[in-house]
Design a protein around this motif. Structure first.
Motif, short mmCIF file in Angstrom:
data_model
loop_
_atom_site.label_atom_id
_atom_site.label_comp_id
_atom_site.label_asym_id
_atom_site.label_seq_id
_atom_site.Cartn_x
_atom_site.Cartn_y
_atom_site.Cartn_z
N LEU A 16 4.33 7.39 -26.45
CA LEU A 16 5.65 8.19 -26.64
C LEU A 16 5.27 9.51 -26.87
N SER A 17 4.25 9.61 -27.43
CA SER A 17 3.60 11.32 -27.78
C SER A 17 2.25 11.51 -27.25
N SER A 18 1.79 12.64 -26.87
CA SER A 18 0.61 13.03 -26.74
C SER A 18 -0.17 13.24 -28.01
N ASN A 19 0.38 13.21 -28.98
CA ASN A 19 -0.19 13.59 -30.23
C ASN A 19 -0.10 12.29 -31.46
N ALA A 20 -0.39 11.19 -31.13
CA ALA A 20 -0.09 9.95 -31.64
C ALA A 20 -1.38 9.40 -32.17
N ARG A 21 -1.26 8.58 -33.31
CA ARG A 21 -2.35 7.85 -33.89
C ARG A 21 -1.68 6.49 -34.15
N PHE A 22 -2.65 5.56 -34.53
CA PHE A 22 -2.61 4.09 -35.09
C PHE A 22 -3.10 3.89 -36.02
N VAL A 23 -2.38 3.19 -36.95
CA VAL A 23 -2.86 2.97 -38.33
C VAL A 23 -2.54 1.51 -38.54
N GLN A 24 -3.54 0.75 -38.93
CA GLN A 24 -3.42 -0.74 -39.38
C GLN A 24 -3.35 -0.86 -40.77
N ALA A 25 -2.34 -1.46 -41.24
CA ALA A 25 -2.01 -1.82 -42.82
C ALA A 25 -3.03 -2.83 -43.19
N LEU A 26 -3.56 -2.85 -44.26
CA LEU A 26 -4.77 -3.78 -44.54
C LEU A 26 -4.37 -4.76 -45.58
N THR A 76 5.16 -2.71 -49.80
CA THR A 76 3.80 -3.40 -50.17
C THR A 76 2.54 -2.43 -50.11
N GLU A 77 2.84 -1.37 -49.15
CA GLU A 77 1.73 -0.35 -49.24
C GLU A 77 2.45 1.16 -48.99
N PRO A 78 3.23 1.56 -49.73
CA PRO A 78 4.24 2.55 -49.71
C PRO A 78 3.32 3.82 -49.49
N GLU A 79 2.29 4.00 -50.36
CA GLU A 79 1.17 5.08 -50.13
C GLU A 79 0.81 5.40 -48.74
N LEU A 80 0.51 4.28 -48.03
CA LEU A 80 -0.02 4.44 -46.80
C LEU A 80 1.27 5.32 -45.91
N VAL A 81 2.46 4.84 -46.09
CA VAL A 81 3.57 5.22 -45.21
C VAL A 81 3.75 6.79 -45.78
N ALA A 82 3.66 7.00 -46.95
CA ALA A 82 3.88 8.17 -47.63
C ALA A 82 2.72 9.26 -47.26
N ARG A 83 1.61 8.97 -46.94
CA ARG A 83 0.37 9.63 -46.62
C ARG A 83 0.57 10.21 -45.00
N GLU A 84 1.35 9.39 -44.32
CA GLU A 84 1.53 9.63 -42.71
C GLU A 84 2.79 10.64 -42.71
N ILE A 85 3.84 10.45 -43.86
CA ILE A 85 4.88 11.52 -43.70
C ILE A 85 4.45 12.75 -44.10
N LEU A 86 3.51 12.64 -45.14
CA LEU A 86 2.90 13.99 -45.42
C LEU A 86 1.98 14.72 -44.46
N ARG A 87 1.15 14.06 -43.89
CA ARG A 87 0.55 14.61 -42.98
C ARG A 87 1.30 15.04 -41.83
N ILE A 88 2.19 14.74 -41.49
CA ILE A 88 2.94 15.14 -40.26
C ILE A 88 3.92 16.49 -40.89
N MET A 89 4.45 16.13 -42.09
CA MET A 89 5.16 17.29 -42.64
C MET A 89 4.18 18.52 -42.70
N ASP A 90 3.01 18.45 -43.10
CA ASP A 90 2.05 19.39 -43.11
C ASP A 90 1.44 20.07 -41.86
N SER A 91 1.53 19.32 -40.92
CA SER A 91 1.36 19.79 -39.33
C SER A 91 2.38 20.49 -38.96
#
Length: 325
Positions: free
Chosen positions: A287-297, A306-321
């Protein structure tokens, strides 16, 4: 439909500035329940919108929202017929529901850019929103174990067998969500109320019935081939749905739920899912040329609780960018 991408919180829109706001908003299709909280939105800053899975109300996002509201503005809403929103006469296709979200944002005068965060079936709705919204309105996406245009054709989930078996089990207990979650007591109480709302059961069934058709309609738009998000940041988070299905299968055989044929169907589905689930998730990276894949462990399908901190991290990463570009 929103068109102004340079909203200024000084205009006094409480949805963008109030410490917390919740209300029913009149839209052309129904009165829809919307909440907003978090840091006041600054001019040009994306606002986070959470899109739930099939039949799920907005409270499922509370664990993630709590982790990001100190830094970003977030919106949670109940789709028509779910939670605290009134029912809509429109058929429950992903395209129609995306249109209802656009109307909700327009009615609340909440303008782009938007950062969409979607789970499960909500991924189809988010991508229809991408297709039908103003050009450039979406500044980024986080897709969490989402369904794709190929999900139903390739997975061929035996819906009748699944329904027959799941009606006699506690899904949250079998899959481990009841013990591994970040819900508060208030969240759980709200979830119980949402699930017993007048239209919840019928709406959930209507959404599920139209899932294959919605996926087929999205496929016709060719979003993967055209890189529909352009260079907007995208994170695809994969949970372990095959693990959840395997636990349900094990319980079904142990307790002799459903018929032998239905148990065999679900077992065969679990084996097929194990082989193709990861590749289906990863295909969305196109979908995007600026994409990354994350596997929840440490999660099955419901990574956001179950791992909300993982989702939160990605939201903040994108907001910062988005603020540094």
């Amino acid at each position: 439909m929103p068109t102004d991408q340079n909203s200024n919180p000084s205009d006094g829109n409480a949805w963008e500035t109030a410490p917390y706001k919740a209300d029913l908003v009149d839209t052309p299709s129904s009165r829809m329940f919307l909440t907003a909280e978090g840091a006041p939105r600054q001019s040009g800053q994306p606002i986070v919108i959470f899109e739930s899975g099939a039949g799920a109300a907005s409270t499922w996002w509370s664990p993630v929202a709590r982790l990001v509201v100190d830094r970003v503005r977030v919106l949670m809403y109940d789709r028509s017929g779910l939670g605290r929103s009134e029912a809509s006469a429109a058929t429950r296709t992903a395209e129609n529901m995306a249109g209802e979200l656009l109307s909700l944002l327009d009615s609340a005068h909440i303008t782009p850019p938007y950062l969409l965060v979607a789970h499960s079936y909500g991924g189809l709705i988010a991508r229809e929103f991408l297709a039908g919204g103003p050009p450039g309105a979406i500044s980024g996406m986080v897709l969490i174990d989402t369904n794709t245009e190929k999900t139903y054709a390739e997975m061929r989930m035996p819906m009748d067998a699944a329904k027959a078996i799941l009606k006699d089990v506690d899904y949250m207990q079998i899959t481990g969500i009841s013990t591994q979650n970040s819900f508060t007591a208030g969240d759980l109480a709200r979830n119980n109320l949402d699930e017993s709302s007048p239209h919840a059961s019928a709406t959930s069934e209507a959404e599920q019935e139209l899932m294959p058709a919605s996926a087929a309609a999205l496929a016709q738009k060719g979003q993967l081939a055209t890189h529909a998000l352009g260079s907007a940041p995208l994170t695809v988070i994969r949970g372990d749905t095959p693990r959840d299905i395997s636990r349900i299968v094990a319980s079904a055989f142990e307790r002799k739920l459903g018929t032998p044929e239905q148990r065999a169907e679900l077992k065969e589905f679990a084996q097929r899912l194990e082989k193709i689930d990861r590749s289906l998730q990863m295909e969305q990276l196109a979908l995007s040329s600026n994409a990354r894949f994350v596997q929840a462990l440490s999660s099955g399908h419901h990574v956001q609780v179950t791992e909300p901190e993982l989702v939160a991290r990605e939201i903040l990463r994108i907001m910062d960018s988005s603020t540094t570009n």
